[in-house]
Write an enzyme that holds these catalytic residues in place. Sequence first.
Site, PDB file in Angstrom:
ATOM      1  N   GLU A 128       0.887  -1.160   0.000  1.00  0.00           N
ATOM      2  CA  GLU A 128       0.000   0.000   0.000  1.00  0.00           C
ATOM      3  C   GLU A 128       0.918   1.200   0.000  1.00  0.00           C
ATOM      4  O   GLU A 128       1.701   1.379   0.923  1.00  0.00           O
ATOM      5  CB  GLU A 128      -0.889  -0.074   1.247  1.00  0.00           C
ATOM      6  CG  GLU A 128      -2.069   0.840   1.163  1.00  0.00           C
ATOM      7  CD  GLU A 128      -2.065   1.797   2.312  1.00  0.00           C
ATOM      8  OE1 GLU A 128      -1.656   2.954   2.073  1.00  0.00           O
ATOM      9  OE2 GLU A 128      -2.452   1.409   3.422  1.00  0.00           O
ATOM     10  N   CYS A 139      -2.820   7.539   5.123  1.00  0.00           N
ATOM     11  CA  CYS A 139      -2.809   7.120   3.712  1.00  0.00           C
ATOM     12  C   CYS A 139      -4.012   7.692   2.981  1.00  0.00           C
ATOM     13  O   CYS A 139      -3.986   7.843   1.762  1.00  0.00           O
ATOM     14  CB  CYS A 139      -2.887   5.602   3.601  1.00  0.00           C
ATOM     15  SG  CYS A 139      -1.850   4.723   4.739  1.00  0.00           S
TER      16      CYS A 139
END
Lengths: 528, 528
Positions: free
Chosen positions: A268, A305
């Site tokens: 990720e 994120c």
Amino acid sequence: MERRVTITGDLFIGQSRARTSRLFRAVDPATGDLLEPDFSAAGADEVKRACALAAAAFPAYAATDLETRARFLEAIADNIMGLGDALLDRAHIESGLPIARLTGERARTVGQLRLFAAEVRDGGWLSIRIDPAMPDRQPLPRPDLRLRKVPLGPVAVFGASNFPLAFSVAGGDTASALAAGCPVVVKGHPAHPGTSELVARAIAGAVAAAGLPEGVFSLLNGASNELGGALVADPRIAAVGFTGSRGGGTALMRIAAERPAPIPVYAEMSAINPVLLMPHALEARAEALGAGYVASLTMGVGQFCTNPGLVLAIDSPALDRFTAAAAEALGQAPAGVMLTPGIHQAFGQGVEALAAHPRVTTVARGLAGEGPHHGRAALFSISAEDFEGDHDIAQEVFGASSVLVRCRDAATLARVVEGLEGQLTATLHFTAEDEPMVAGLLPALETKAGRILANGWPTGVEVSHAMVHGGPYPATSDGRSTSVGTLAIDRFLRPVCYQDFPDSLLPPVLRDGGQAGLPHRLDGKHTR
Amino acid sequence: MERRVTITGDLFIGQSRARTSRLFRAVDPATGDLLEPDFSAAGADEVKRACALAAAAFPAYAATDLETRARFLEAIADNIMGLGDALLDRAHIESGLPIARLTGERARTVGQLRLFAAEVRDGGWLSIRIDPAMPDRQPLPRPDLRLRKVPLGPVAVFGASNFPLAFSVAGGDTASALAAGCPVVVKGHPAHPGTSELVARAIAGAVAAAGLPEGVFSLLNGASNELGGALVADPRIAAVGFTGSRGGGTALMRIAAERPAPIPVYAEMSAINPVLLMPHALEARAEALGAGYVASLTMGVGQFCTNPGLVLAIDSPALDRFTAAAAEALGQAPAGVMLTPGIHQAFGQGVEALAAHPRVTTVARGLAGEGPHHGRAALFSISAEDFEGDHDIAQEVFGASSVLVRCRDAATLARVVEGLEGQLTATLHFTAEDEPMVAGLLPALETKAGRILANGWPTGVEVSHAMVHGGPYPATSDGRSTSVGTLAIDRFLRPVCYQDFPDSLLPPVLRDGGQAGLPHRLDGKHTR
């Protein structure tokens, strides 16, 4: 609850504690001071030993029954809570994150372990399918075919800096890999080695208490890229979970692809999480949107994120009102300690590059900080045409920095959306009157993002069954997966079919009657 | 049923027929003669046009309701049957495969399309998950979260030489990609371009009849590696399905990994499909095993991905009986026309290399053939120690060639198993007395193969729900998947989560009540 704990600085190679001559220390980002004690950094030898133990543990751990595995995950959660405030204190001093935030993150971490325990018991992830034999079928008989998913093998997990608990040693990657039946070798993030050690103690304790093979879990600390590379290259590692930068993630992807036997990497990496403000919503609530946006942008010093790094809207007086409201809110946003000196430095460089860009306007800056590694929020704006002309502006600046892209009209906004890279999230603010425009944008957004939000903010990721924390490249290395939520277990599984096996040799869940209570497909029909 | 058809040699770019100046012809492998007509080979322009049409078709095709998509797949099946004997005749002359085999393969192909139609209607592959909002939850409310899987985008499918119908233009990759909602651009195998054209006509006809966008399907013929490489590199292609050689598959993997945005490659590449003969089974039925093995080995001139290319057993008088029986059966096995001159040549080279190997014994050869491209079966043996000392012997020789590895004892056999690469299948022959030994081998075999068979032969792959035709690298590029059976649809999907969306903007299957009859999880609970 609180207990005094000593942090030793040792590595965890299974149940052994190991020291090396390569030492490093954590830094208190609030002061820049080095923290006690010295930590051993793992090298090639420790990687080999941990991976050998993981491979040796794999068959027995993969064969654990569902209840044993579920209780093991629950024991890890209990042990983490048992570390008491010492864990929060150490995580706070290593990360600069407030105790209240870390208390919530701990709850998320243990809740996640318990959710995966429940998911292990559910058993739907086994994907059991049974096609009974048809000995009399013409022109050919059908054999008895039984499918279940099995774990891939030992998994390398890379701890992330921004969630020292929930995306680190016992975070989502570890929880889902252990749930799948995979031993885990964690490469701890060098910013919080003390936190990592404490959590490793919780896991290793649960391994021992459950009587599992010691190689089910190891923790390797260290700051070098070579360490991570050696771990991914080790032939016994079968998959990789990573949360971090695009540079780091793509480097691991390359190493994994160039192995004699390539393995999947679930990295990720980076996202700017576009927020699209539709005209009627802007008109109706520009000020509230401006304030809500800045709250999401600056939460946790912007170190999520899913931080909203990009706003797309059509030029209008309402957009000016939004911008003014956002500027006012941002102007009062306090600076905060960033996670590491390196992250603070990269944030500063990213913000300065935007500020110096001839086509970019600085809309507002947050309050300046007092400490050495305080991140000061920043909001910029640019025209759609200039944004489209310079791909660098669409690169993530990790921290509370965001760019407002002003579009001439709806067609321009749609074109900018088409040009975006893969994202973790895309957010739309709209009213009923905006719905036709939203409906027109949704097909493109579905190809760009793993999660699409209506009238909310992307920060805050629920850990549940329907969550997707993933998205097309470069948001992640593999848009077919999620790293948060119960579907994350599927990353570490592969299907195996058993043909015409006697019950005595089948795994218990595939034997006649062994599916009681487990979701499965019998001759294609969904059954329990 | 039979109809006279003209084969034009054109490419199918959506509903347009295209010609180029790069021409090639198919070869009749039975005679080596070139076949009429000339076929146009696609180049970079045709790749771009087909991919642009596929990308344009994607949103509308992805949004088709399940019934429309299922009927489209059924129409393709009907249209293939409607091609009548002309299809079988052309496939026979282009592949050398007997009409009876091709009749069965056609049944498998249309059966597969109909099975995927049923699977589309089933809807379990959508992985619908709904976590209802909890507005009053403390400390934070839970949003409404709804997940479904969406298609990845346009898929490039590479037709395989050895199944001109079932793994080619309308084969399993195409059927599963279309079922998932992905447009397909097929790179037809140059050995059977006429067969490809006829099947393309069946698909394109179904596209037009269903009123679907023309880009849902294109066929690009051509023999160059550049054509396949350009297709995989095209930024509009989102995934790749391939069945063929290890060299070809790994080349596509590299191209896909080096794209600015990497994409998944599902390449089914090479396997030697070990067959393990346990001592009591050998003792009880050595002669029957020898005959059954040769029947499986020589079926279809050995040109199956699941062909048993390796036998492992412990040295014993019973193994000598097995070897003698196999040698006798093989000595009477007729040669057969191989699929292409190139495959015949590679087979000959592989067999000659084994025959010339100083440590390899030639046990038996089949009957010599009469035509230019007849494959003559071959059986070799080697000691376990010599096998382990030379990795080349474990490489697949595509065709009816197999190696018997004689092991000193059970520990040696287990060690040889541990050293094997990933396989599509592993087969065990055993009696009740052998079960403890089998139980000891199964954990290793589960890490090596996608399908494990008891007391059968690996050739013959059922198309059903519980089938796995896949396996760890290098059997395939991605051991998490299967290319045969309904689970194959999952290769072309990714999850998307919708947060707090109004019903009016949700896809129909995620609206309140829209799951009627569809398997789904409601707050984690399995429901219909």
